[in-house]
Scaffold this motif. Structure first.
Motif, PDB file in Angstrom:
ATOM      1  N   ILE A 139       8.064  -5.163   1.084  1.00 45.25           N
ATOM      2  CA  ILE A 139       8.045  -4.608  -0.442  1.00 45.25           C
ATOM      3  C   ILE A 139       6.802  -3.679  -0.352  1.00 45.25           C
ATOM      4  O   ILE A 139       5.728  -3.833   0.023  1.00 45.25           O
ATOM      5  N   VAL A 140       7.053  -2.581  -1.162  1.00 44.71           N
ATOM      6  CA  VAL A 140       6.190  -1.446  -1.148  1.00 44.71           C
ATOM      7  C   VAL A 140       5.678  -1.858  -2.940  1.00 44.71           C
ATOM      8  O   VAL A 140       6.313  -1.666  -3.862  1.00 44.71           O
ATOM      9  N   VAL A 185       4.214  -7.308   2.521  1.00 46.23           N
ATOM     10  CA  VAL A 185       3.901  -6.428   1.407  1.00 46.23           C
ATOM     11  C   VAL A 185       2.951  -5.418   1.732  1.00 46.23           C
ATOM     12  O   VAL A 185       1.822  -5.638   2.036  1.00 46.23           O
ATOM     13  N   ALA A 186       3.229  -4.041   1.341  1.00 49.28           N
ATOM     14  CA  ALA A 186       2.335  -2.960   1.610  1.00 49.28           C
ATOM     15  C   ALA A 186       1.867  -2.449   0.391  1.00 49.28           C
ATOM     16  O   ALA A 186       2.611  -2.213  -0.634  1.00 49.28           O
ATOM     17  N   ILE A 187       0.525  -2.516   0.050  1.00 45.36           N
ATOM     18  CA  ILE A 187      -0.036  -2.259  -1.462  1.00 45.36           C
ATOM     19  C   ILE A 187      -0.153  -0.570  -1.347  1.00 45.36           C
ATOM     20  O   ILE A 187      -0.727  -0.299  -0.707  1.00 45.36           O
ATOM     21  N   LEU A 188       0.143  -0.019  -2.779  1.00 45.68           N
ATOM     22  CA  LEU A 188      -0.060   1.283  -2.968  1.00 45.68           C
ATOM     23  C   LEU A 188      -1.057   1.266  -3.815  1.00 45.68           C
ATOM     24  O   LEU A 188      -1.007   0.499  -4.909  1.00 45.68           O
ATOM     25  N   THR A 189      -2.102   2.057  -3.924  1.00 51.50           N
ATOM     26  CA  THR A 189      -3.141   2.158  -5.204  1.00 51.50           C
ATOM     27  C   THR A 189      -3.968   3.388  -4.990  1.00 51.50           C
ATOM     28  O   THR A 189      -4.067   4.023  -3.980  1.00 51.50           O
ATOM     29  N   ALA A 190      -4.374   3.880  -5.995  1.00 53.55           N
ATOM     30  CA  ALA A 190      -5.345   4.891  -6.243  1.00 53.55           C
ATOM     31  C   ALA A 190      -6.929   4.489  -6.171  1.00 53.55           C
ATOM     32  O   ALA A 190      -7.648   5.295  -6.213  1.00 53.55           O
ATOM     33  N   ARG A 191      -6.812   3.061  -6.222  1.00 49.98           N
ATOM     34  CA  ARG A 191      -8.186   2.676  -6.323  1.00 49.98           C
ATOM     35  C   ARG A 191      -8.832   2.684  -4.858  1.00 49.98           C
ATOM     36  O   ARG A 191      -8.173   1.925  -3.896  1.00 49.98           O
ATOM     37  N   ALA A 192      -9.967   3.094  -4.460  1.00 44.89           N
ATOM     38  CA  ALA A 192     -10.315   3.219  -3.202  1.00 44.89           C
ATOM     39  C   ALA A 192     -11.473   2.329  -2.985  1.00 44.89           C
ATOM     40  O   ALA A 192     -12.153   2.512  -1.743  1.00 44.89           O
ATOM     41  N   ARG A 193     -12.078   1.514  -3.764  1.00 49.90           N
ATOM     42  CA  ARG A 193     -13.299   0.885  -3.640  1.00 49.90           C
ATOM     43  C   ARG A 193     -12.903  -0.255  -2.606  1.00 49.90           C
ATOM     44  O   ARG A 193     -11.778  -0.969  -2.720  1.00 49.90           O
ATOM     45  N   TRP A 194     -13.805  -0.361  -1.794  1.00 47.98           N
ATOM     46  CA  TRP A 194     -13.814  -1.469  -0.603  1.00 47.98           C
ATOM     47  C   TRP A 194     -13.363  -3.058  -1.300  1.00 47.98           C
ATOM     48  O   TRP A 194     -12.516  -3.727  -0.689  1.00 47.98           O
ATOM     49  N   ARG A 205      -9.889  -3.383  -2.118  1.00 45.79           N
ATOM     50  CA  ARG A 205      -9.119  -3.666  -1.049  1.00 45.79           C
ATOM     51  C   ARG A 205      -9.259  -5.135  -0.278  1.00 45.79           C
ATOM     52  O   ARG A 205      -8.124  -5.741   0.018  1.00 45.79           O
ATOM     53  N   VAL A 206     -10.329  -5.672  -0.321  1.00 45.82           N
ATOM     54  CA  VAL A 206     -10.605  -6.992  -0.146  1.00 45.82           C
ATOM     55  C   VAL A 206      -9.714  -7.850  -0.952  1.00 45.82           C
ATOM     56  O   VAL A 206      -9.053  -8.875  -0.372  1.00 45.82           O
ATOM     57  N   ASP A 207      -9.819  -7.629  -2.257  1.00 40.84           N
ATOM     58  CA  ASP A 207      -8.881  -8.492  -3.350  1.00 40.84           C
ATOM     59  C   ASP A 207      -7.618  -8.529  -2.882  1.00 40.84           C
ATOM     60  O   ASP A 207      -6.942  -9.458  -2.963  1.00 40.84           O
ATOM     61  N   GLY A 208      -6.921  -7.323  -2.699  1.00 39.24           N
ATOM     62  CA  GLY A 208      -5.572  -6.972  -2.226  1.00 39.24           C
ATOM     63  C   GLY A 208      -5.274  -7.945  -1.005  1.00 39.24           C
ATOM     64  O   GLY A 208      -4.287  -8.636  -0.761  1.00 39.24           O
ATOM     65  N   LEU A 209      -5.925  -7.709   0.043  1.00 37.54           N
ATOM     66  CA  LEU A 209      -5.824  -8.520   1.278  1.00 37.54           C
ATOM     67  C   LEU A 209      -5.741 -10.048   1.130  1.00 37.54           C
ATOM     68  O   LEU A 209      -5.166 -10.656   1.785  1.00 37.54           O
ATOM     69  N   ASP A 210      -6.877 -10.276   0.456  1.00 41.01           N
ATOM     70  CA  ASP A 210      -7.015 -11.806   0.202  1.00 41.01           C
ATOM     71  C   ASP A 210      -6.134 -12.465  -0.795  1.00 41.01           C
ATOM     72  O   ASP A 210      -5.484 -13.657  -0.383  1.00 41.01           O
ATOM     73  N   ALA A 211      -5.397 -11.624  -1.532  1.00 42.83           N
ATOM     74  CA  ALA A 211      -4.301 -12.070  -2.175  1.00 42.83           C
ATOM     75  C   ALA A 211      -3.029 -12.378  -1.330  1.00 42.83           C
ATOM     76  O   ALA A 211      -1.971 -12.715  -1.894  1.00 42.83           O
ATOM     77  N   GLY A 212      -2.969 -11.752  -0.358  1.00 41.75           N
ATOM     78  CA  GLY A 212      -1.994 -11.872   0.698  1.00 41.75           C
ATOM     79  C   GLY A 212      -1.053 -10.588   1.124  1.00 41.75           C
ATOM     80  O   GLY A 212      -0.026 -10.642   1.781  1.00 41.75           O
ATOM     81  N   ALA A 213      -1.880  -9.256   0.894  1.00 41.12           N
ATOM     82  CA  ALA A 213      -1.171  -8.002   1.119  1.00 41.12           C
ATOM     83  C   ALA A 213      -1.104  -8.028   2.718  1.00 41.12           C
ATOM     84  O   ALA A 213      -2.169  -8.370   3.426  1.00 41.12           O
ATOM     85  N   ASP A 214      -0.296  -7.234   3.186  1.00 40.87           N
ATOM     86  CA  ASP A 214      -0.170  -7.153   4.705  1.00 40.87           C
ATOM     87  C   ASP A 214      -0.717  -5.894   5.212  1.00 40.87           C
ATOM     88  O   ASP A 214      -0.946  -5.628   6.276  1.00 40.87           O
ATOM     89  N   ALA A 245       5.284  10.068   6.050  1.00 36.70           N
ATOM     90  CA  ALA A 245       5.301   9.856   7.317  1.00 36.70           C
ATOM     91  C   ALA A 245       4.569   8.532   7.460  1.00 36.70           C
ATOM     92  O   ALA A 245       5.089   7.623   8.441  1.00 36.70           O
ATOM     93  N   GLU A 246       3.466   8.448   7.245  1.00 35.10           N
ATOM     94  CA  GLU A 246       2.579   7.371   7.487  1.00 35.10           C
ATOM     95  C   GLU A 246       2.949   6.117   6.747  1.00 35.10           C
ATOM     96  O   GLU A 246       2.839   4.833   7.387  1.00 35.10           O
ATOM     97  N   LEU A 247       3.443   6.208   5.624  1.00 39.04           N
ATOM     98  CA  LEU A 247       3.859   5.111   4.800  1.00 39.04           C
ATOM     99  C   LEU A 247       5.221   4.548   5.466  1.00 39.04           C
ATOM    100  O   LEU A 247       5.352   3.399   5.791  1.00 39.04           O
ATOM    101  N   MET A 248       6.121   5.355   6.170  1.00 40.06           N
ATOM    102  CA  MET A 248       7.553   4.899   6.853  1.00 40.06           C
ATOM    103  C   MET A 248       6.595   4.168   8.072  1.00 40.06           C
ATOM    104  O   MET A 248       7.470   2.989   8.243  1.00 40.06           O
ATOM    105  N   ALA A 249       5.953   4.754   8.786  1.00 39.09           N
ATOM    106  CA  ALA A 249       5.395   4.233   9.903  1.00 39.09           C
ATOM    107  C   ALA A 249       4.790   2.947   9.700  1.00 39.09           C
ATOM    108  O   ALA A 249       5.109   1.638  10.575  1.00 39.09           O
ATOM    109  N   ARG A 250       3.969   2.524   8.774  1.00 40.36           N
ATOM    110  CA  ARG A 250       3.487   1.460   8.244  1.00 40.36           C
ATOM    111  C   ARG A 250       4.431   0.365   7.948  1.00 40.36           C
ATOM    112  O   ARG A 250       4.297  -1.013   8.329  1.00 40.36           O
ATOM    113  N   ILE A 251       5.414   0.590   7.346  1.00 40.94           N
ATOM    114  CA  ILE A 251       6.748  -0.004   6.759  1.00 40.94           C
ATOM    115  C   ILE A 251       7.190  -0.655   7.922  1.00 40.94           C
ATOM    116  O   ILE A 251       7.651  -1.919   8.066  1.00 40.94           O
ATOM    117  N   ARG A 252       7.629   0.088   8.852  1.00 44.57           N
ATOM    118  CA  ARG A 252       8.152  -0.043  10.198  1.00 44.57           C
ATOM    119  C   ARG A 252       7.285  -1.110  10.816  1.00 44.57           C
ATOM    120  O   ARG A 252       7.915  -2.321  11.403  1.00 44.57           O
TER     121      ARG A 252
END
Length: 219
Positions: free
Chosen positions: A48-49, A75-84, A87-96, A106-113
């Motif tokens: 999931i993106v 799950v790959a999170i997309l966000t315009a929020r750049a504060r670290w 990012r910790v909140d997203g990863l702690d919530a279970g983002a991969d 191209a980077e997004l495609m590689a990360r999904i694969r």
């Protein structure tokens, strides 16, 4: 692969979908968190993106709901929020994975694969099956060194089989991975696509077992 894209920016959502389809992936989309969560809970996806800044229900809430329900889909999170801290909140919530906008497609495609590989225990996008070579990173298939032209459905079916090499997969699961949410699914067509793949890639490539489905031999 079948990917769910939950993104409210119509332009970006369409760009992601076109990039995924260009690699032979099946896509479903939602433009708000409520609809996205419904699809994630009722359909089967390889990844999931997920945008964080969604209307109706925010992305972090969607992610937590999935993880609380025991859903381990990558799950790959997309966000315009750049504060670290975010990012910790997203990863702690279970983002991969966590991808900050703007990004290179191209980077997004590689990360999904990479997410799908890790979830399925694979280490490479390359699969060698006798005289057949499959490169899932660019959708190319070769037999005896010569390129083989596959339809989108044929490629989606073959990709799901080789990513799960050694496991028998039911026709129902295969149909889920080659048809999108808004497509009319017919599990009977799976046998047709398998027959076409056997004709193009060799009769022994895909095994079948009554009541169990189809299998590509494992390494």
């Amino acid at each position: 692969m079948r990917i769910l894209v939950i993104e409210d920016d119509a332009v970006l959502r369409n760009q992601i979908v076109q990039a995924l389809k260009g690699q032979g992936m099946v896509t479903d989309t939602a433009d708000n968190g409520e609809d996205g969560l419904h699809l994630a809970e009722t359909e089967v996806y390889d990844a999931i993106v997920l945008d964080l800044g969604l209307p109706v229900r925010d992305g972090l809430s969607v992610l937590r709901a999935l993880r609380d329900a025991g859903d381990s889909v990558p799950v790959a999170i997309l966000t315009a929020r750049a504060r670290w801290t975010e990012r910790v909140d997203g990863l702690d919530a279970g983002a991969d994975d966590y991808i900050v906008k703007p990004f290179h497609m191209a980077e997004l495609m590689a990360r999904i694969r990479a997410l799908v590989r890790r979830s399925q225990g694979a280490v490479s996008d390359m699969f060698e099956l006798g005289d057949v070579s499959v490169d899932l990173s660019n959708g190319t298939v070769f037999r005896n060194g010569l390129p083989v032209d596959l339809t989108r459905h044929e490629h989606s079916l073959l990709a799901h089989l080789v990513r799960n090499a050694g496991r028998y997969i039911s026709t129902h699961e295969l149909a889920d991975h080659i048809y999108g949410y808004d497509s009319e699914r017919d599990s009977n067509t799976v046998a047709v696509f398998v027959a076409r793949l056997r004709k193009k890639l060799g009769a022994d490539l895909i095994r079948s077992s009554r009541g169990r489905g189809y299998q590509v031999p494992g390494p």
